[in-house]
Design a protein around this motif. Structure first.
Motif, PDB file in Angstrom:
ATOM      1  N   ASP A  19      45.370   7.596  49.472  1.00 13.20           N
ATOM      2  CA  ASP A  19      46.130   8.815  49.731  1.00 13.20           C
ATOM      3  C   ASP A  19      45.640   9.515  50.986  1.00 13.20           C
ATOM      4  O   ASP A  19      46.252  10.476  51.459  1.00 13.20           O
ATOM      5  CB  ASP A  19      46.035   9.767  48.532  1.00 13.20           C
ATOM      6  CG  ASP A  19      46.759   9.206  47.320  1.00 13.20           C
ATOM      7  OD1 ASP A  19      47.848   8.617  47.497  1.00 13.20           O
ATOM      8  OD2 ASP A  19      46.235   9.333  46.204  1.00 13.20           O
ATOM      9  N   SER A  20      44.497   9.046  51.525  1.00 15.47           N
ATOM     10  CA  SER A  20      43.981   9.535  52.806  1.00 15.47           C
ATOM     11  C   SER A  20      43.207   8.395  53.433  1.00 15.47           C
ATOM     12  O   SER A  20      42.737   7.489  52.739  1.00 15.47           O
ATOM     13  CB  SER A  20      43.088  10.757  52.618  1.00 15.47           C
ATOM     14  OG  SER A  20      41.944  10.426  51.829  1.00 15.47           O
ATOM     15  N   GLY A  22      40.023   6.696  55.353  1.00 16.73           N
ATOM     16  CA  GLY A  22      38.591   6.931  55.312  1.00 16.73           C
ATOM     17  C   GLY A  22      37.849   5.697  54.847  1.00 16.73           C
ATOM     18  O   GLY A  22      38.341   4.567  54.982  1.00 16.73           O
ATOM     19  N   VAL A  26      37.845   6.420  49.409  1.00 19.12           N
ATOM     20  CA  VAL A  26      39.254   6.810  49.286  1.00 19.12           C
ATOM     21  C   VAL A  26      40.089   5.755  48.562  1.00 19.12           C
ATOM     22  O   VAL A  26      41.276   5.966  48.309  1.00 19.12           O
ATOM     23  CB  VAL A  26      39.884   7.105  50.666  1.00 19.12           C
ATOM     24  CG1 VAL A  26      39.099   8.179  51.396  1.00 19.12           C
ATOM     25  CG2 VAL A  26      40.012   5.850  51.519  1.00 19.12           C
ATOM     26  N   THR A  59      42.053   1.090  58.111  1.00 23.72           N
ATOM     27  CA  THR A  59      42.318   2.269  57.287  1.00 23.72           C
ATOM     28  C   THR A  59      41.238   3.333  57.412  1.00 23.72           C
ATOM     29  O   THR A  59      41.198   4.278  56.626  1.00 23.72           O
ATOM     30  CB  THR A  59      42.461   1.852  55.812  1.00 23.72           C
ATOM     31  OG1 THR A  59      41.270   1.160  55.396  1.00 23.72           O
ATOM     32  CG2 THR A  59      43.656   0.938  55.613  1.00 23.72           C
ATOM     33  N   ASP A  61      40.725   5.610  59.844  1.00 23.35           N
ATOM     34  CA  ASP A  61      41.158   6.904  60.360  1.00 23.35           C
ATOM     35  C   ASP A  61      42.627   6.831  60.732  1.00 23.35           C
ATOM     36  O   ASP A  61      43.184   5.731  60.919  1.00 23.35           O
ATOM     37  CB  ASP A  61      40.317   7.314  61.580  1.00 23.35           C
ATOM     38  CG  ASP A  61      40.389   6.295  62.702  1.00 23.35           C
ATOM     39  OD1 ASP A  61      41.421   6.246  63.391  1.00 23.35           O
ATOM     40  OD2 ASP A  61      39.420   5.537  62.893  1.00 23.35           O
ATOM     41  N   PRO A  62      43.311   7.967  60.840  1.00 19.43           N
ATOM     42  CA  PRO A  62      44.757   7.966  61.100  1.00 19.43           C
ATOM     43  C   PRO A  62      45.141   7.293  62.413  1.00 19.43           C
ATOM     44  O   PRO A  62      46.174   6.613  62.481  1.00 19.43           O
ATOM     45  CB  PRO A  62      45.119   9.454  61.112  1.00 19.43           C
ATOM     46  CG  PRO A  62      44.048  10.121  60.299  1.00 19.43           C
ATOM     47  CD  PRO A  62      42.806   9.337  60.565  1.00 19.43           C
ATOM     48  N   SER A  71      50.983   3.937  57.335  1.00 18.90           N
ATOM     49  CA  SER A  71      51.122   5.355  57.029  1.00 18.90           C
ATOM     50  C   SER A  71      50.839   5.556  55.543  1.00 18.90           C
ATOM     51  O   SER A  71      50.858   4.608  54.748  1.00 18.90           O
ATOM     52  CB  SER A  71      52.527   5.855  57.375  1.00 18.90           C
ATOM     53  OG  SER A  71      53.520   5.119  56.666  1.00 18.90           O
ATOM     54  N   LEU A  72      50.573   6.792  55.165  1.00 17.85           N
ATOM     55  CA  LEU A  72      50.215   7.108  53.782  1.00 17.85           C
ATOM     56  C   LEU A  72      51.454   7.332  52.926  1.00 17.85           C
ATOM     57  O   LEU A  72      52.459   7.816  53.415  1.00 17.85           O
ATOM     58  CB  LEU A  72      49.334   8.360  53.762  1.00 17.85           C
ATOM     59  CG  LEU A  72      47.980   8.205  54.466  1.00 17.85           C
ATOM     60  CD1 LEU A  72      47.270   9.552  54.566  1.00 17.85           C
ATOM     61  CD2 LEU A  72      47.100   7.200  53.725  1.00 17.85           C
TER      62      LEU A  72
END
Length: 318
Positions: A19-20, A22, A26, A59, A61-62, A71-72
């Motif tokens: 969901d994020s 990191g 995560v 995965t 960092d964005p 994408s999340l």
């Protein structure tokens, strides 16, 4: 191999999701709706998923995730093996019960994955698993095997070559060392002092990495080093140049140096993975499984793999 998800109730499925972006913290195993194969697609009941550095790198960092089109919410893992359990309309070339392995970009650690029957690196790819290759081993082949094959194609090794392989004990190194040996080359592989016996078991002459590497290579009595492959960064590139290896016979996979060719699994020749799988089946190439974890322990598995000190491959059982 016992499959932990064989007792799934009808309509149930699980997947490791983020969901994020990191680190391993995560990663969460969640119940999800069971995906269905549409027209031109197949569904695979995943047996095992092999971990690679690219999984947690993509995965982390964005910004990095965006470069890979992620994408999340997002899945995790790319290498898989399993059995075709659904075949959509117009999906030719596969039948129920076919054993397959391949890639499903950042969504392989799941009970079920859906792939295009004529897929690519983005939509997912399935290759037939030879009868003599077990599911755990098959789940390690795609990314590391295709990357090693592409890199060795750049080098064009043959009898009479002596190749220096930096990071020879890692996931790609397992394949690169053995494929170089099969090509007839002499292999000098860098690693920690504690990995020496492991590197010998793969077919490499071990040498400790770090400052003074060029001198230690010369001390082996290796003669002229004719090619080099850097599987970790760029340190081996600079040592190879010190050893007077021509730039066009040096290759990287994880770093960039001006004038030095780079390789990735996407550049592997057609049929490369099928050839590697046949070598495994014939006993000419082996894939050490350093550890296998149930999917419930995904965080611990990724922590081990991300430490980059594993000798062989880390696999998730589903």
């Amino acid at each position: 191999m016992q499959r932990h998800g064989d007792t799934l109730r009808d309509g149930a499925s699980r997947a490791v999701l983020l969901d994020s972006f990191g680190g391993p913290e995560v990663l969460t195993l969640k119940d999800v709706p069971e995906p269905q194969a549409g027209a031109g697609q197949i569904r695979v009941r995943v047996s095992a998923a092999g971990l690679n550095p690219m999984d947690w790198f993509m995965t982390a960092d964005p910004e990095t995730a965006a470069r890979f089109g992620l994408s999340l919410p997002c899945g995790f893992g790319t290498d898989y093996s399993g059995v075709v359990d659904q075949v959509g309309a117009d999906a030719s070339g596969y039948a129920l019960g076919d054993r397959v392995f391949g890639t499903a970009l950042s969504r392989a650690v799941a009970d079920h994955i859906v792939l295009d029957a004529n897929g690519n690196i983005a939509s997912g790819i399935a290759h037939r698993t030879p009868d003599g290759v077990d599911d755990r081993t098959a789940a390690t082949l795609a990314i590391a095997g295709s990357t090693a094959s592409a890199a060795l194609d750049v080098l064009g090794l043959g009898p009479g070559d002596t190749v220096l392989i930096g990071g020879a004990g890692g996931g790609v190194g397992v394949f690169a060392v053995q494929l170089a040996r099969i090509a007839g080359a002499r292999i000098i592989g860098t690693g920690s002092p504690s990995s020496a016996q492991y590197l010998r078991s793969l077919g490499a002459e071990p040498v400790a990495y770090g400052e003074g590497l060029a001198g230690r290579v010369r001390d082996l009595g290796a003669g002229t080093v004719t090619a080099a492959l850097d599987l970790h960064g760029t340190d081996t590139v600079h040592v190879a140049r010190e050893l007077e290896v021509p730039d066009d016979r040096i290759c990287t996979i994880a770093g960039q140096v001006h004038g030095i060719p780079a390789a990735s699994g996407a550049n592997a020749a057609p049929g490369a993975l099928e050839s590697i799988a046949r070598l495994v089946e014939a006993g000419r190439l082996r894939v050490p499984i350093a550890a296998a974890y149930p999917v419930e322990d995904i965080r611990a598995a990724v922590e081990l793999q991300a430490a980059r000190h594993v000798r062989g491959k880390v696999v998730i059982d589903l």
